[in-house]
Design a protein around this motif. Sequence first.
Motif, PDB file in Angstrom:
ATOM      1  N   TYR A  59       0.827  -1.210   0.000  1.00  0.00           N
ATOM      2  CA  TYR A  59       0.000   0.000   0.000  1.00  0.00           C
ATOM      3  C   TYR A  59       0.860   1.258   0.000  1.00  0.00           C
ATOM      4  N   SER A  60       0.374   2.281  -0.664  1.00  0.00           N
ATOM      5  CA  SER A  60       1.085   3.564  -0.702  1.00  0.00           C
ATOM      6  C   SER A  60       0.855   4.361   0.579  1.00  0.00           C
ATOM      7  N   GLN A  61      -0.194   4.020   1.337  1.00  0.00           N
ATOM      8  CA  GLN A  61      -0.474   4.696   2.601  1.00  0.00           C
ATOM      9  C   GLN A  61      -0.412   3.692   3.753  1.00  0.00           C
ATOM     10  N   ARG A  62       0.296   4.057   4.784  1.00  0.00           N
ATOM     11  CA  ARG A  62       0.476   3.157   5.913  1.00  0.00           C
ATOM     12  C   ARG A  62      -0.861   2.809   6.573  1.00  0.00           C
ATOM     13  N   GLU A  63      -1.793   3.759   6.590  1.00  0.00           N
ATOM     14  CA  GLU A  63      -3.078   3.511   7.237  1.00  0.00           C
ATOM     15  C   GLU A  63      -3.782   2.295   6.624  1.00  0.00           C
ATOM     16  N   ASN A  64      -3.732   2.183   5.304  1.00  0.00           N
ATOM     17  CA  ASN A  64      -4.367   1.037   4.641  1.00  0.00           C
ATOM     18  C   ASN A  64      -3.668  -0.267   4.993  1.00  0.00           C
ATOM     19  N   ALA A  65      -2.346  -0.207   5.105  1.00  0.00           N
ATOM     20  CA  ALA A  65      -1.583  -1.392   5.493  1.00  0.00           C
ATOM     21  C   ALA A  65      -1.943  -1.817   6.912  1.00  0.00           C
ATOM     22  N   GLU A  66      -2.128  -0.859   7.788  1.00  0.00           N
ATOM     23  CA  GLU A  66      -2.477  -1.178   9.176  1.00  0.00           C
ATOM     24  C   GLU A  66      -3.867  -1.814   9.268  1.00  0.00           C
ATOM     25  N   ILE A  67      -4.794  -1.361   8.426  1.00  0.00           N
ATOM     26  CA  ILE A  67      -6.139  -1.955   8.417  1.00  0.00           C
ATOM     27  C   ILE A  67      -6.063  -3.425   8.003  1.00  0.00           C
ATOM     28  N   GLN A  68      -5.288  -3.705   6.948  1.00  0.00           N
ATOM     29  CA  GLN A  68      -5.158  -5.093   6.487  1.00  0.00           C
ATOM     30  C   GLN A  68      -4.447  -5.961   7.525  1.00  0.00           C
ATOM     31  N   ALA A  69      -3.413  -5.404   8.164  1.00  0.00           N
ATOM     32  CA  ALA A  69      -2.686  -6.156   9.191  1.00  0.00           C
ATOM     33  C   ALA A  69      -3.595  -6.496  10.368  1.00  0.00           C
ATOM     34  N   ARG A  70      -4.472  -5.564  10.752  1.00  0.00           N
ATOM     35  CA  ARG A  70      -5.402  -5.829  11.852  1.00  0.00           C
ATOM     36  C   ARG A  70      -6.391  -6.934  11.469  1.00  0.00           C
ATOM     37  N   ARG A  71      -6.831  -6.926  10.227  1.00  0.00           N
ATOM     38  CA  ARG A  71      -7.743  -7.990   9.765  1.00  0.00           C
ATOM     39  C   ARG A  71      -7.074  -9.359   9.868  1.00  0.00           C
ATOM     40  N   LEU A  72      -5.826  -9.420   9.451  1.00  0.00           N
ATOM     41  CA  LEU A  72      -5.087 -10.679   9.521  1.00  0.00           C
ATOM     42  C   LEU A  72      -4.905 -11.133  10.964  1.00  0.00           C
ATOM     43  N   ARG A  73      -4.522 -10.217  11.825  1.00  0.00           N
ATOM     44  CA  ARG A  73      -4.316 -10.574  13.235  1.00  0.00           C
ATOM     45  C   ARG A  73      -5.618 -11.025  13.872  1.00  0.00           C
ATOM     46  N   GLY A  74      -6.715 -10.434  13.424  1.00  0.00           N
ATOM     47  CA  GLY A  74      -8.009 -10.838  13.948  1.00  0.00           C
ATOM     48  C   GLY A  74      -8.377 -12.262  13.594  1.00  0.00           C
ATOM     49  N   ARG A  75      -7.753 -12.807  12.540  1.00  0.00           N
ATOM     50  CA  ARG A  75      -7.979 -14.207  12.144  1.00  0.00           C
ATOM     51  C   ARG A  75      -6.857 -15.118  12.640  1.00  0.00           C
ATOM     52  N   GLY A  76      -6.001 -14.580  13.516  1.00  0.00           N
ATOM     53  CA  GLY A  76      -4.962 -15.404  14.127  1.00  0.00           C
ATOM     54  C   GLY A  76      -3.653 -15.469  13.366  1.00  0.00           C
ATOM     55  N   HIS A  77      -3.446 -14.588  12.385  1.00  0.00           N
ATOM     56  CA  HIS A  77      -2.208 -14.589  11.604  1.00  0.00           C
ATOM     57  C   HIS A  77      -1.302 -13.449  12.078  1.00  0.00           C
ATOM     58  N   GLU A  78      -0.052 -13.756  12.371  1.00  0.00           N
ATOM     59  CA  GLU A  78       0.895 -12.765  12.905  1.00  0.00           C
ATOM     60  C   GLU A  78       1.429 -11.898  11.765  1.00  0.00           C
ATOM     61  N   ALA A  79       0.700 -10.870  11.447  1.00  0.00           N
ATOM     62  CA  ALA A  79       1.075  -9.991  10.337  1.00  0.00           C
ATOM     63  C   ALA A  79       1.969  -8.861  10.820  1.00  0.00           C
ATOM     64  N   LYS A  80       2.856  -8.441   9.948  1.00  0.00           N
ATOM     65  CA  LYS A  80       3.711  -7.285  10.250  1.00  0.00           C
ATOM     66  C   LYS A  80       3.767  -6.377   9.031  1.00  0.00           C
ATOM     67  N   ILE A  81       4.144  -5.129   9.266  1.00  0.00           N
ATOM     68  CA  ILE A  81       4.207  -4.126   8.200  1.00  0.00           C
ATOM     69  C   ILE A  81       5.664  -3.771   7.946  1.00  0.00           C
ATOM     70  N   GLU A  82       6.064  -3.840   6.671  1.00  0.00           N
ATOM     71  CA  GLU A  82       7.427  -3.500   6.286  1.00  0.00           C
ATOM     72  C   GLU A  82       7.403  -2.360   5.277  1.00  0.00           C
ATOM     73  N   GLN A  83       8.367  -1.463   5.419  1.00  0.00           N
ATOM     74  CA  GLN A  83       8.477  -0.347   4.493  1.00  0.00           C
ATOM     75  C   GLN A  83       9.483  -0.695   3.396  1.00  0.00           C
ATOM     76  N   SER A  84       9.140  -0.367   2.142  1.00  0.00           N
ATOM     77  CA  SER A  84      10.054  -0.660   1.038  1.00  0.00           C
ATOM     78  C   SER A  84       9.873   0.376  -0.060  1.00  0.00           C
ATOM     79  N   ALA A  85      10.901   0.489  -0.897  1.00  0.00           N
ATOM     80  CA  ALA A  85      10.840   1.424  -2.020  1.00  0.00           C
ATOM     81  C   ALA A  85      10.679   0.649  -3.312  1.00  0.00           C
ATOM     82  N   SER A  86       9.808   1.129  -4.190  1.00  0.00           N
ATOM     83  CA  SER A  86       9.587   0.473  -5.469  1.00  0.00           C
ATOM     84  C   SER A  86       9.344   1.530  -6.540  1.00  0.00           C
TER      85      SER A  86
END
Length: 258
Positions: free
Chosen positions: A189-216
């Motif tokens: 995602y280009s915006q961290r907020e969207n990445a955080e929403i997806q990570a929370r969804r994953l964690r809510g289903r029991g998956h240990e999600a993390k957010i990484e920053q990268s350049a592309s």
Amino acid sequence: MRNLLLLLTMSALLAGCSSSMRPIGRGMPQNDELPRGSQGVERKVGKPYKIAGVWYTPAEQPNYDEVGYASWYGRDFHGKKTANGEIYNMNALTAAHKTLPLPTYVKVTNLENGRTIILRVNDRGPFVKGRIIDISRRGAQLLGFDKQGVTKVRVQAVDEHGRPPKLPRTQTASTAVTSDAHFIQVGAYSQRENAEIQARRLRGRGHEAKIEQSASNGRMLWRVRVGPFIEMLLAEEKLDRIVADGFYEARIFTESTR
């Protein structure tokens, strides 16, 4: 005497019925199951056979690795016997192939979206030009092509744990060692907020999600990932669970740690 004859006749009929109704093998596999072991049927390579004027010759192919098109089959065959006597469940993880021994385990990668699963080949087909494998409906769902019906795939022979064939004895241990790390990426995602929403969804289903920053391509992205996994098999099993939880865009990325 009449009663004795009646008793013997009924016993013979019951014995005949129980023999003819006795199921071959273990029966139908469970939904989402990758059937393992013998399943009560003998492994076989099979003799050459002819379908619609074309001859097919089954053979041992431990290093099988082919790219082509996959299709899927479902309700019309559900509950019926496969080519090796197992029972087909369109919601289990099985497949059909024209020449691989039955059963053979294969790793199937959808080259259009990167998804990968392990399947048990226990049936023959598809007998359509240009297609190399026919997959159960559930397998097609997990690979993400059940709506379109056909997709381009890579099919590789593995063992029932998803491991590749054993290396030749001439290959040294130093060349066999890899240092790759496998990640399951669920989005970038280009915006961290969207990445955080997806990570929370994953964690809510029991998956240990993390957010990484990268350049592309000169812009910053926020990647939502699960992992790393040292063994590809573990990553593939985790991917199956993540996709089953509704994250259909998830795919495996492999990065070298050397």
